[in-house]
Structure formats: C-alpha cells, structure tokens
Motif scaffolding. Structure first.
Motif, PDB file in Angstrom:
ATOM      1  N   VAL A   1      -6.952  13.823  -7.834  1.00 12.46           N
ATOM      2  CA  VAL A   1      -8.321  14.027  -8.334  1.00 12.46           C
ATOM      3  C   VAL A   1      -9.351  13.847  -7.226  1.00 12.46           C
ATOM      4  N   LEU A   2      -9.086  12.954  -6.294  1.00 14.16           N
ATOM      5  CA  LEU A   2     -10.014  12.749  -5.181  1.00 14.16           C
ATOM      6  C   LEU A   2      -9.935  13.916  -4.194  1.00 14.16           C
ATOM      7  N   LYS A   3      -8.737  14.375  -3.890  1.00 11.99           N
ATOM      8  CA  LYS A   3      -8.576  15.536  -3.017  1.00 11.99           C
ATOM      9  C   LYS A   3      -9.261  16.747  -3.641  1.00 11.99           C
ATOM     10  N   ASN A   4      -9.166  16.902  -4.946  1.00 19.89           N
ATOM     11  CA  ASN A   4      -9.814  17.998  -5.651  1.00 19.89           C
ATOM     12  C   ASN A   4     -11.336  17.943  -5.468  1.00 19.89           C
ATOM     13  N   ALA A   5     -11.907  16.750  -5.574  1.00 20.10           N
ATOM     14  CA  ALA A   5     -13.357  16.588  -5.374  1.00 20.10           C
ATOM     15  C   ALA A   5     -13.751  16.968  -3.950  1.00 20.10           C
ATOM     16  N   VAL A   6     -12.937  16.561  -2.974  1.00 17.48           N
ATOM     17  CA  VAL A   6     -13.215  16.918  -1.578  1.00 17.48           C
ATOM     18  C   VAL A   6     -13.130  18.432  -1.407  1.00 17.48           C
TER      19      VAL A   6
ATOM     20  N   ASP B   1      -5.229   9.323   5.508  1.00 15.38           N
ATOM     21  CA  ASP B   1      -5.191  10.710   5.048  1.00 15.38           C
ATOM     22  C   ASP B   1      -6.577  11.186   4.630  1.00 15.38           C
ATOM     23  N   LEU B   2      -7.319  10.335   3.940  1.00 14.12           N
ATOM     24  CA  LEU B   2      -8.650  10.712   3.485  1.00 14.12           C
ATOM     25  C   LEU B   2      -9.593  10.928   4.656  1.00 14.12           C
ATOM     26  N   ARG B   3      -9.510  10.089   5.669  1.00 14.69           N
ATOM     27  CA  ARG B   3     -10.326  10.264   6.879  1.00 14.69           C
ATOM     28  C   ARG B   3     -10.046  11.633   7.507  1.00 14.69           C
ATOM     29  N   ARG B   4      -8.766  12.008   7.590  1.00 16.22           N
ATOM     30  CA  ARG B   4      -8.380  13.286   8.174  1.00 16.22           C
ATOM     31  C   ARG B   4      -8.911  14.445   7.337  1.00 16.22           C
ATOM     32  N   VAL B   5      -8.706  14.393   6.027  1.00 14.15           N
ATOM     33  CA  VAL B   5      -9.150  15.467   5.128  1.00 14.15           C
ATOM     34  C   VAL B   5     -10.667  15.615   5.173  1.00 14.15           C
ATOM     35  N   LEU B   6     -11.385  14.501   5.132  1.00 14.42           N
ATOM     36  CA  LEU B   6     -12.852  14.566   5.178  1.00 14.42           C
ATOM     37  C   LEU B   6     -13.340  15.140   6.503  1.00 14.42           C
ATOM     38  N   GLY B   7     -12.712  14.751   7.600  1.00 14.85           N
ATOM     39  CA  GLY B   7     -13.087  15.285   8.903  1.00 14.85           C
ATOM     40  C   GLY B   7     -12.869  16.790   8.989  1.00 14.85           C
ATOM     41  N   ILE B   8     -11.745  17.255   8.482  1.00 14.92           N
ATOM     42  CA  ILE B   8     -11.466  18.690   8.471  1.00 14.92           C
ATOM     43  C   ILE B   8     -12.474  19.405   7.578  1.00 14.92           C
ATOM     44  N   ALA B   9     -12.917  18.747   6.509  1.00 13.40           N
ATOM     45  CA  ALA B   9     -13.889  19.335   5.585  1.00 13.40           C
ATOM     46  C   ALA B   9     -15.301  19.366   6.171  1.00 13.40           C
ATOM     47  N   GLY B  10     -15.496  18.749   7.334  1.00 10.23           N
ATOM     48  CA  GLY B  10     -16.790  18.819   7.998  1.00 10.23           C
ATOM     49  C   GLY B  10     -17.625  17.561   7.945  1.00 10.23           C
ATOM     50  N   ALA B  11     -17.117  16.504   7.333  1.00 14.66           N
ATOM     51  CA  ALA B  11     -17.860  15.242   7.272  1.00 14.66           C
ATOM     52  C   ALA B  11     -17.760  14.503   8.606  1.00 14.66           C
ATOM     53  N   ARG B  12     -18.730  13.620   8.843  1.00 18.11           N
ATOM     54  CA  ARG B  12     -18.723  12.738  10.020  1.00 18.11           C
ATOM     55  C   ARG B  12     -18.199  11.380   9.553  1.00 18.11           C
ATOM     56  N   VAL B  13     -16.928  11.118   9.730  1.00 15.38           N
ATOM     57  CA  VAL B  13     -16.299   9.905   9.222  1.00 15.38           C
ATOM     58  C   VAL B  13     -16.448   8.795  10.251  1.00 15.38           C
ATOM     59  N   ILE B  14     -17.023   7.671   9.836  1.00 18.39           N
ATOM     60  CA  ILE B  14     -17.210   6.556  10.762  1.00 18.39           C
ATOM     61  C   ILE B  14     -15.867   5.923  11.099  1.00 18.39           C
ATOM     62  N   GLU B  15     -15.824   5.221  12.208  1.00 19.96           N
ATOM     63  CA  GLU B  15     -14.604   4.531  12.638  1.00 19.96           C
ATOM     64  C   GLU B  15     -14.265   3.402  11.677  1.00 19.96           C
ATOM     65  N   GLY B  16     -12.985   3.172  11.504  1.00 16.87           N
ATOM     66  CA  GLY B  16     -12.501   2.018  10.757  1.00 16.87           C
ATOM     67  C   GLY B  16     -12.304   2.271   9.279  1.00 16.87           C
TER      68      GLY B  16
ATOM     69  N   PRO C   1      -7.579   4.651  -4.045  1.00 16.64           N
ATOM     70  CA  PRO C   1      -6.285   4.003  -4.256  1.00 16.64           C
ATOM     71  C   PRO C   1      -5.237   4.759  -3.442  1.00 16.64           C
ATOM     72  N   GLU C   2      -4.022   4.264  -3.452  1.00 19.18           N
ATOM     73  CA  GLU C   2      -2.937   4.947  -2.759  1.00 19.18           C
ATOM     74  C   GLU C   2      -1.860   5.294  -3.775  1.00 19.18           C
ATOM     75  N   TYR C   3      -1.621   6.588  -3.930  1.00 20.26           N
ATOM     76  CA  TYR C   3      -0.582   7.069  -4.839  1.00 20.26           C
ATOM     77  C   TYR C   3       0.486   7.759  -4.001  1.00 20.26           C
ATOM     78  N   ASN C   4       1.703   7.261  -4.066  1.00 23.34           N
ATOM     79  CA  ASN C   4       2.820   7.843  -3.319  1.00 23.34           C
ATOM     80  C   ASN C   4       2.500   7.994  -1.832  1.00 23.34           C
ATOM     81  N   GLY C   5       1.809   6.999  -1.284  1.00 22.60           N
ATOM     82  CA  GLY C   5       1.535   6.964   0.140  1.00 22.60           C
ATOM     83  C   GLY C   5       0.381   7.840   0.588  1.00 22.60           C
ATOM     84  N   SER C   6      -0.439   8.336  -0.341  1.00 24.80           N
ATOM     85  CA  SER C   6      -1.546   9.204   0.044  1.00 24.80           C
ATOM     86  C   SER C   6      -2.681   9.091  -0.977  1.00 24.80           C
TER      87      SER C   6
END
Length: 184
Positions: free
Chosen positions: A85-90, A125-140, A76-81
C-alpha cells in the motif's frame, strides 16, 4: 513549515502511525506535522486512470504532498521490504513524470517494528524507491526496534531515547527542506 507524515500501515494499532503522531509533538517550533490518513482509499496504480480523470483519493494525495514543505514516511517491514500500500502511494505520487508531487520534495524515512531491526530493510528500500521517484531523501534512517516497548497501550511514545532520535531526525528534515538563498 508543514511536514506531511505518511504511515505505511493500515493497522488501527500501528506503531508506525503512532510514531508519525509522535512527530507532531516532537517537531521543532514553527513546524506543523499533518498525518495523511487515506492510504487505504488509494486504488492500485493504473496508468489508464491517471491524468485528467484521476481518482479523487489520488488527487487529494498529490495535493497534500504538493502543499507540504517536506515529508516523513514511516514504514513497517513486511517480508523484508515496504508494504504494497505504501509503494502504491509512492507510485501515484511519482506521476506524471517530471511534474510529480514527489519531484524535488525533501523526505525523511523512519520505521518501527516489534522485531529487533526496526524495519531497517524496509527503510533502505523506501529510500531507494523515493529517490528514483524524484524525492530528495535526507541521510539516515530512524529504526525503532521492539516498538511494543517504545509505546504505551494508547499508542503514546514513552521511550525517551526514541523520542530524542525522532526529534533530531525531524530537525534534520526541516534544515534540509529550507531553501538555500541564492548568492548575490
């Protein structure tokens, strides 16, 4: 192939969790989609409790991510991001550095919201955070705007255009997650 779907919403009637459940029905043949349902059990990230004495909920999250061939994050999007709880899991899944469950894992991102933009900022934002965390985020991304019109009262996806986009998004995830054979 096994895909672990993680919804970033704790709400019982969440459109994002409903979208993750719809992925089970729309996944390509031979692909099992499992829904991670313990987001609320994760304590706030604390490096002092990480390691040998990590909380049980964290160990289980990491195990489920490790055991999956690919991941689908639905936010979901809360306050534009993304929700905290999801960021915590990442954050938990990105540790330990260089040996994390997320490291090298192929990931797709989607999001649903009653608004007109389909959680697109949160997905970016999630794509960016996951990429920095080392995941291979697919396009789109897969934005689902006006989600209240895409699902019925029971949380079933009824919008055929959204279903088709989700099906294609999952197909891309599966293709990207399949290891490329080494050249002889």
């Amino acid at each position: 192939m096994k895909v672990l779907a993680i919804s970033g919403s704790l709400r019982a009637g969440s459109y994002n969790t409903a979208l993750a459940r719809a992925a089970r029905e729309l996944a390509p043949a031979g692909v099992e989609v499992e829904l991670y349902d313990a987001l609320a059990a994760l304590p706030p990230y604390d490096a002092d409790t990480d390691g040998d004495g990590e909380p049980v909920a964290v160990r289980e999250l990491r195990r489920q991510i490790h055991d999956a061939d690919a991941l689908l994050f639905v936010t979901p999007e809360y306050n534009g991001s993304i929700p905290g709880v999801l960021k915590n899991a990442v954050d938990w899944a990105s540790r330990p550095h260089r040996a994390a469950a997320l490291s090298g894992k192929t990931v797709a991102v989607a999001g649903a919201t009653p608004g007109q933009y389909g959680a697109i900022w949160a997905q970016q934002d999630l794509r960016r955070v996951l990429g920095i965390a080392g995941a291979r985020v697919i396009e789109g991304e897969l934005p689902v705007a006006r989600a209240h019109d895409a699902f019925d009262e029971a949380g079933r996806l009824t919008d055929s255009a959204v279903a088709d986009r989700l099906r294609r998004h999952l197909e891309t995830l599966v293709i990207e997650a399949v290891p490329v054979p080494a050249a002889a």
